[in-house]
Motif scaffolding. Structure first.
Motif, PDB file in Angstrom:
ATOM      1  N   GLU A  24       0.814  -1.225   0.000  1.00 50.47           N
ATOM      2  CA  GLU A  24       0.000   0.000   0.000  1.00 50.47           C
ATOM      3  C   GLU A  24       0.846   1.273   0.000  1.00 50.47           C
ATOM      4  O   GLU A  24       0.564   2.206  -0.719  1.00 50.47           O
ATOM      5  CB  GLU A  24      -0.944  -0.013   1.205  1.00 50.47           C
ATOM      6  CG  GLU A  24      -2.059  -1.018   1.064  1.00 50.47           C
ATOM      7  CD  GLU A  24      -3.013  -0.979   2.248  1.00 50.47           C
ATOM      8  OE1 GLU A  24      -3.115   0.060   2.915  1.00 50.47           O
ATOM      9  OE2 GLU A  24      -3.654  -2.010   2.486  1.00 50.47           O
ATOM     10  N   ASN A  25       1.887   1.301   0.817  1.00 49.64           N
ATOM     11  CA  ASN A  25       2.703   2.510   0.945  1.00 49.64           C
ATOM     12  C   ASN A  25       4.042   2.320   0.228  1.00 49.64           C
ATOM     13  O   ASN A  25       5.100   2.313   0.826  1.00 49.64           O
ATOM     14  CB  ASN A  25       2.914   2.867   2.406  1.00 49.64           C
ATOM     15  CG  ASN A  25       3.430   1.681   3.204  1.00 49.64           C
ATOM     16  OD1 ASN A  25       3.505   0.569   2.698  1.00 49.64           O
ATOM     17  ND2 ASN A  25       3.797   1.918   4.443  1.00 49.64           N
ATOM     18  N   VAL A  26       3.992   2.199  -1.079  1.00 48.24           N
ATOM     19  CA  VAL A  26       5.169   1.900  -1.895  1.00 48.24           C
ATOM     20  C   VAL A  26       6.290   2.921  -1.685  1.00 48.24           C
ATOM     21  O   VAL A  26       7.445   2.541  -1.517  1.00 48.24           O
ATOM     22  CB  VAL A  26       4.792   1.836  -3.396  1.00 48.24           C
ATOM     23  CG1 VAL A  26       6.022   1.669  -4.257  1.00 48.24           C
ATOM     24  CG2 VAL A  26       3.822   0.708  -3.650  1.00 48.24           C
ATOM     25  N   LYS A  27       5.964   4.198  -1.673  1.00 51.26           N
ATOM     26  CA  LYS A  27       6.997   5.223  -1.521  1.00 51.26           C
ATOM     27  C   LYS A  27       7.746   5.072  -0.205  1.00 51.26           C
ATOM     28  O   LYS A  27       8.970   5.209  -0.160  1.00 51.26           O
ATOM     29  CB  LYS A  27       6.385   6.618  -1.640  1.00 51.26           C
ATOM     30  CG  LYS A  27       5.981   6.972  -3.055  1.00 51.26           C
ATOM     31  CD  LYS A  27       5.446   8.382  -3.155  1.00 51.26           C
ATOM     32  CE  LYS A  27       5.007   8.662  -4.591  1.00 51.26           C
ATOM     33  NZ  LYS A  27       4.485  10.007  -4.747  1.00 51.26           N
ATOM     34  N   ASP A  28       7.010   4.785   0.884  1.00 51.70           N
ATOM     35  CA  ASP A  28       7.655   4.592   2.186  1.00 51.70           C
ATOM     36  C   ASP A  28       8.554   3.359   2.175  1.00 51.70           C
ATOM     37  O   ASP A  28       9.658   3.368   2.718  1.00 51.70           O
ATOM     38  CB  ASP A  28       6.612   4.442   3.296  1.00 51.70           C
ATOM     39  CG  ASP A  28       5.848   5.732   3.553  1.00 51.70           C
ATOM     40  OD1 ASP A  28       6.338   6.814   3.144  1.00 51.70           O
ATOM     41  OD2 ASP A  28       4.766   5.664   4.169  1.00 51.70           O
ATOM     42  N   GLU A  29       8.088   2.295   1.553  1.00 53.21           N
ATOM     43  CA  GLU A  29       8.870   1.060   1.481  1.00 53.21           C
ATOM     44  C   GLU A  29      10.123   1.250   0.633  1.00 53.21           C
ATOM     45  O   GLU A  29      11.191   0.764   0.993  1.00 53.21           O
ATOM     46  CB  GLU A  29       8.030  -0.093   0.921  1.00 53.21           C
ATOM     47  CG  GLU A  29       7.021  -0.633   1.914  1.00 53.21           C
ATOM     48  CD  GLU A  29       7.679  -1.248   3.134  1.00 53.21           C
ATOM     49  OE1 GLU A  29       8.377  -2.274   2.993  1.00 53.21           O
ATOM     50  OE2 GLU A  29       7.512  -0.703   4.245  1.00 53.21           O
ATOM     51  N   ILE A  30       9.994   1.965  -0.461  1.00 55.00           N
ATOM     52  CA  ILE A  30      11.161   2.238  -1.309  1.00 55.00           C
ATOM     53  C   ILE A  30      12.194   3.035  -0.516  1.00 55.00           C
ATOM     54  O   ILE A  30      13.384   2.717  -0.532  1.00 55.00           O
ATOM     55  CB  ILE A  30      10.753   2.972  -2.599  1.00 55.00           C
ATOM     56  CG1 ILE A  30       9.982   2.023  -3.520  1.00 55.00           C
ATOM     57  CG2 ILE A  30      11.976   3.544  -3.311  1.00 55.00           C
ATOM     58  CD1 ILE A  30       9.366   2.695  -4.735  1.00 55.00           C
ATOM     59  N   ALA A  31      11.745   4.050   0.185  1.00 60.66           N
ATOM     60  CA  ALA A  31      12.652   4.871   0.995  1.00 60.66           C
ATOM     61  C   ALA A  31      13.317   4.025   2.084  1.00 60.66           C
ATOM     62  O   ALA A  31      14.517   4.158   2.340  1.00 60.66           O
ATOM     63  CB  ALA A  31      11.888   6.041   1.613  1.00 60.66           C
ATOM     64  N   ARG A  32      12.544   3.152   2.707  1.00 57.56           N
ATOM     65  CA  ARG A  32      13.081   2.291   3.770  1.00 57.56           C
ATOM     66  C   ARG A  32      14.165   1.359   3.217  1.00 57.56           C
ATOM     67  O   ARG A  32      15.240   1.230   3.796  1.00 57.56           O
ATOM     68  CB  ARG A  32      11.948   1.472   4.398  1.00 57.56           C
ATOM     69  CG  ARG A  32      12.375   0.650   5.609  1.00 57.56           C
ATOM     70  CD  ARG A  32      11.151   0.057   6.311  1.00 57.56           C
ATOM     71  NE  ARG A  32      10.597  -1.070   5.615  1.00 57.56           N
ATOM     72  CZ  ARG A  32      11.011  -2.342   5.791  1.00 57.56           C
ATOM     73  NH1 ARG A  32      11.994  -2.606   6.617  1.00 57.56           N
ATOM     74  NH2 ARG A  32      10.435  -3.315   5.131  1.00 57.56           N
ATOM     75  N   TYR A  33      13.896   0.722   2.086  1.00 55.30           N
ATOM     76  CA  TYR A  33      14.872  -0.197   1.505  1.00 55.30           C
ATOM     77  C   TYR A  33      16.096   0.541   0.955  1.00 55.30           C
ATOM     78  O   TYR A  33      17.205   0.017   1.007  1.00 55.30           O
ATOM     79  CB  TYR A  33      14.227  -1.083   0.430  1.00 55.30           C
ATOM     80  CG  TYR A  33      13.481  -2.235   1.055  1.00 55.30           C
ATOM     81  CD1 TYR A  33      14.162  -3.339   1.544  1.00 55.30           C
ATOM     82  CD2 TYR A  33      12.100  -2.212   1.179  1.00 55.30           C
ATOM     83  CE1 TYR A  33      13.494  -4.399   2.129  1.00 55.30           C
ATOM     84  CE2 TYR A  33      11.422  -3.264   1.770  1.00 55.30           C
ATOM     85  CZ  TYR A  33      12.114  -4.358   2.238  1.00 55.30           C
ATOM     86  OH  TYR A  33      11.459  -5.393   2.832  1.00 55.30           O
ATOM     87  N   LYS A  34      15.905   1.744   0.452  1.00 59.48           N
ATOM     88  CA  LYS A  34      17.048   2.539   0.006  1.00 59.48           C
ATOM     89  C   LYS A  34      17.961   2.857   1.182  1.00 59.48           C
ATOM     90  O   LYS A  34      19.186   2.799   1.059  1.00 59.48           O
ATOM     91  CB  LYS A  34      16.586   3.840  -0.656  1.00 59.48           C
ATOM     92  CG  LYS A  34      16.168   3.682  -2.090  1.00 59.48           C
ATOM     93  CD  LYS A  34      15.823   5.033  -2.700  1.00 59.48           C
ATOM     94  CE  LYS A  34      15.425   4.886  -4.153  1.00 59.48           C
ATOM     95  NZ  LYS A  34      15.072   6.183  -4.761  1.00 59.48           N
TER      96      LYS A  34
END
Length: 91
Positions: A24-34
């Motif tokens: 659901e929160n793709v942007k947050d997950e991308i930032a977290r994995y980055k």
């Protein structure tokens, strides 16, 4: 295109099989994995190693020819070996 590793090929096949679903929160997950990836790729540790003087001099000469410090060359070689990009020849 660069050749993919077995792991990368599996990832591509998984995504293309449409079995993968987005969170659901793709942007947050991308930032977290980055942030996780950045921590892992920039985390360094000093070590001490004994090498033959002749090997050190040869490495320094090769590094100079590449336009880099020899410690950077050694780090690059170690990283490439650890990540499977280069292999030692068996005797």
């Amino acid at each position: 295109m660069d050749k993919l590793t077995k792991e990368e090929t599996k990832i591509v096949e998984y995504v293309e099989s449409e079995a993968a679903s987005s969170v659901e929160n793709v942007k947050d997950e991308i930032a977290r994995y980055k942030a996780i990836a950045l921590k892992q790729t920039t985390k360094k540790k000093a070590i001490s190693i004994r090498l033959l003087e002749s090997d050190i001099e040869a490495l320094k000469a090769k590094a100079l020819a590449q336009g880099m410090p020899y410690q950077t060359l050694l780090s690059s070689i170690a990283h490439q070996y650890a990540s499977g990009k280069i292999e030692l020849k068996s005797s």
